[in-house]
Design a protein around this motif. Structure first.
Motif, short mmCIF file in Angstrom:
data_model
loop_
_atom_site.label_atom_id
_atom_site.label_comp_id
_atom_site.label_asym_id
_atom_site.label_seq_id
_atom_site.Cartn_x
_atom_site.Cartn_y
_atom_site.Cartn_z
N GLU A 1 -34.46 -7.79 -11.39
CA GLU A 1 -33.08 -7.27 -11.60
C GLU A 1 -32.39 -8.62 -10.95
OE1 GLU A 1 -30.31 -4.30 -9.38
OE2 GLU A 1 -32.31 -3.81 -9.55
N GLN A 2 -30.97 -8.66 -11.96
CA GLN A 2 -30.24 -9.81 -11.46
C GLN A 2 -29.20 -9.17 -10.48
OE1 GLN A 2 -29.53 -12.81 -13.99
NE2 GLN A 2 -28.15 -13.84 -12.81
N GLU A 3 -28.97 -9.84 -9.38
CA GLU A 3 -28.08 -9.68 -8.35
C GLU A 3 -26.77 -9.91 -9.01
OE1 GLU A 3 -28.89 -9.88 -4.09
OE2 GLU A 3 -30.26 -11.49 -4.81
N ILE A 4 -25.75 -8.83 -8.33
CA ILE A 4 -24.31 -8.82 -8.88
C ILE A 4 -23.79 -9.71 -7.99
CG2 ILE A 4 -22.24 -7.57 -8.98
CD1 ILE A 4 -23.89 -5.28 -9.64
N ILE A 5 -22.75 -10.78 -8.06
CA ILE A 5 -22.16 -11.80 -7.44
C ILE A 5 -20.66 -11.12 -7.26
CG2 ILE A 5 -21.22 -14.06 -7.15
CD1 ILE A 5 -23.52 -15.14 -9.03
N TYR A 6 -20.65 -11.05 -5.96
CA TYR A 6 -19.35 -10.48 -5.48
C TYR A 6 -18.17 -11.47 -5.19
CZ TYR A 6 -21.80 -5.85 -5.40
OH TYR A 6 -22.27 -4.76 -5.66
N PHE A 7 -18.71 -12.41 -4.63
CA PHE A 7 -17.77 -13.81 -4.54
C PHE A 7 -18.62 -15.03 -4.75
CE2 PHE A 7 -16.18 -16.97 -1.54
CZ PHE A 7 -14.77 -16.76 -1.72
N GLU A 8 -17.92 -15.97 -5.35
CA GLU A 8 -18.76 -17.22 -5.44
C GLU A 8 -17.53 -18.44 -5.44
OE1 GLU A 8 -22.30 -18.51 -7.59
OE2 GLU A 8 -20.75 -18.51 -9.13
N GLU A 9 -17.72 -19.31 -4.52
CA GLU A 9 -16.64 -20.27 -4.26
C GLU A 9 -17.15 -21.50 -3.43
OE1 GLU A 9 -12.83 -21.15 -5.10
OE2 GLU A 9 -13.29 -19.13 -5.57
N PHE A 10 -16.21 -22.60 -3.61
CA PHE A 10 -16.39 -23.74 -2.90
C PHE A 10 -15.66 -23.56 -1.77
CE2 PHE A 10 -18.15 -25.33 -6.98
CZ PHE A 10 -19.50 -25.86 -6.58
N VAL A 11 -16.24 -23.66 -0.53
CA VAL A 11 -15.61 -23.73 0.84
C VAL A 11 -16.19 -24.73 1.60
CG1 VAL A 11 -15.01 -21.21 0.38
CG2 VAL A 11 -16.73 -21.98 1.77
N LYS B 1 -25.29 -8.41 -2.92
CA LYS B 1 -25.13 -7.27 -2.14
C LYS B 1 -26.27 -7.45 -0.96
CE LYS B 1 -26.01 -2.10 -2.68
NZ LYS B 1 -26.13 -1.29 -3.87
N LYS B 2 -27.14 -8.37 -1.14
CA LYS B 2 -28.01 -8.58 0.04
C LYS B 2 -28.13 -9.83 0.75
CE LYS B 2 -31.67 -6.34 -2.94
NZ LYS B 2 -33.09 -6.66 -3.60
N LYS B 3 -27.35 -10.81 0.42
CA LYS B 3 -27.40 -12.10 1.08
C LYS B 3 -25.98 -12.86 0.91
CE LYS B 3 -30.10 -14.39 -2.52
NZ LYS B 3 -31.50 -14.19 -3.10
N VAL C 1 -27.95 -16.11 4.59
CA VAL C 1 -28.01 -15.36 5.50
C VAL C 1 -28.23 -13.99 4.84
CG1 VAL C 1 -26.12 -14.36 7.08
CG2 VAL C 1 -26.21 -16.71 6.74
N SER C 2 -28.82 -13.05 5.48
CA SER C 2 -28.89 -11.76 5.15
C SER C 2 -27.75 -10.88 5.50
CB SER C 2 -30.29 -11.21 5.64
OG SER C 2 -30.14 -9.78 5.28
N ILE C 3 -27.48 -10.03 4.63
CA ILE C 3 -26.22 -9.26 4.76
C ILE C 3 -26.84 -8.36 6.10
CG2 ILE C 3 -24.93 -7.32 3.95
CD1 ILE C 3 -24.06 -10.00 2.90
N ASP C 4 -27.94 -7.89 6.17
CA ASP C 4 -28.58 -7.23 7.31
C ASP C 4 -28.37 -7.73 8.64
OD1 ASP C 4 -29.09 -5.00 5.49
OD2 ASP C 4 -31.18 -5.54 5.39
N VAL D 1 -19.21 -5.51 1.19
CA VAL D 1 -20.83 -5.32 0.82
C VAL D 1 -21.61 -4.93 2.29
CG1 VAL D 1 -22.64 -6.99 0.74
CG2 VAL D 1 -20.81 -7.04 -0.71
N LYS D 2 -20.98 -5.11 3.43
CA LYS D 2 -21.67 -4.84 4.68
C LYS D 2 -21.23 -3.41 4.56
CE LYS D 2 -23.37 -5.35 8.59
NZ LYS D 2 -25.31 -5.54 8.58
N THR D 3 -20.35 -2.76 4.50
CA THR D 3 -20.02 -1.09 4.79
C THR D 3 -20.63 -0.56 3.73
OG1 THR D 3 -17.92 -1.28 3.93
CG2 THR D 3 -18.25 -1.74 6.37
N GLY D 4 -21.25 -1.15 2.40
CA GLY D 4 -21.62 -0.32 1.43
C GLY D 4 -20.55 0.18 0.47
N SER D 5 -19.22 0.06 0.75
CA SER D 5 -18.23 0.79 0.17
C SER D 5 -18.01 0.09 -1.34
CB SER D 5 -16.87 0.70 0.56
OG SER D 5 -16.60 -0.80 1.21
N ASN D 6 -18.87 -0.89 -1.92
CA ASN D 6 -18.93 -1.31 -3.38
C ASN D 6 -20.17 -0.93 -4.05
OD1 ASN D 6 -20.90 -2.96 -2.25
ND2 ASN D 6 -20.13 -4.73 -2.59
N ALA D 7 -20.72 0.07 -3.32
CA ALA D 7 -22.02 0.46 -3.95
C ALA D 7 -21.55 1.30 -5.21
CB ALA D 7 -22.91 1.21 -3.06
#
Length: 105
Positions: free
Chosen positions: A2-12, A27-29, A49-52, A99-105
């Motif tokens: 399963e491909q992970e959904i990218i919620y944010f991707e940026e150069f910083v 969602k996981k990292k 870094v794991s979201i957990d 992602v951390k609170t699960g409100s985008n699930a």
């Protein structure tokens, strides 16, 4: 697989690392990647870094924002991200919280 959904991707910029880092939030990292060479289009992973691993304080994620900086408290240590603009920082912050609170699930 399963491909992970990218919620944010940026150069910083990431405190403690040289140059711009591509940060990808799923969602996981959170993945930190750096260009392999000056003219390269290939990336190498420099940290994950794991979201957990993001700490919770009284059921609130250990994520703070100030101006164009986002700070994350994890069990591995603290990470400070310096974004080019406040709007990019705000987007990263909001996505991290969701992602951390699960409100985008």
């Amino acid at each position: 697989m399963e491909q992970e959904i990218i919620y944010f991707e940026e150069f910083v910029k990431v405190e403690g690392l040289k140059g711009y880092i591509k940060v990808t939030l799923t969602k996981k990292k959170i993945t930190f990647e750096k260009l392999k060479g000056f003219f390269s289009k290939k990336f190498k992973v420099v940290d994950i870094v794991s979201i957990d691993d993001i700490k919770l304080y009284k059921d609130k994620p250990g994520v703070k924002i100030k101006d164009n900086m986002v700070k994350i408290n994890t069990v591995k240590g603290d990470y400070t991200f310096i974004c080019d603009t406040q709007s990019v920082a705000k987007k990263f912050y909001n996505e991290l919280i969701d992602v951390k609170t699960g409100s985008n699930a």
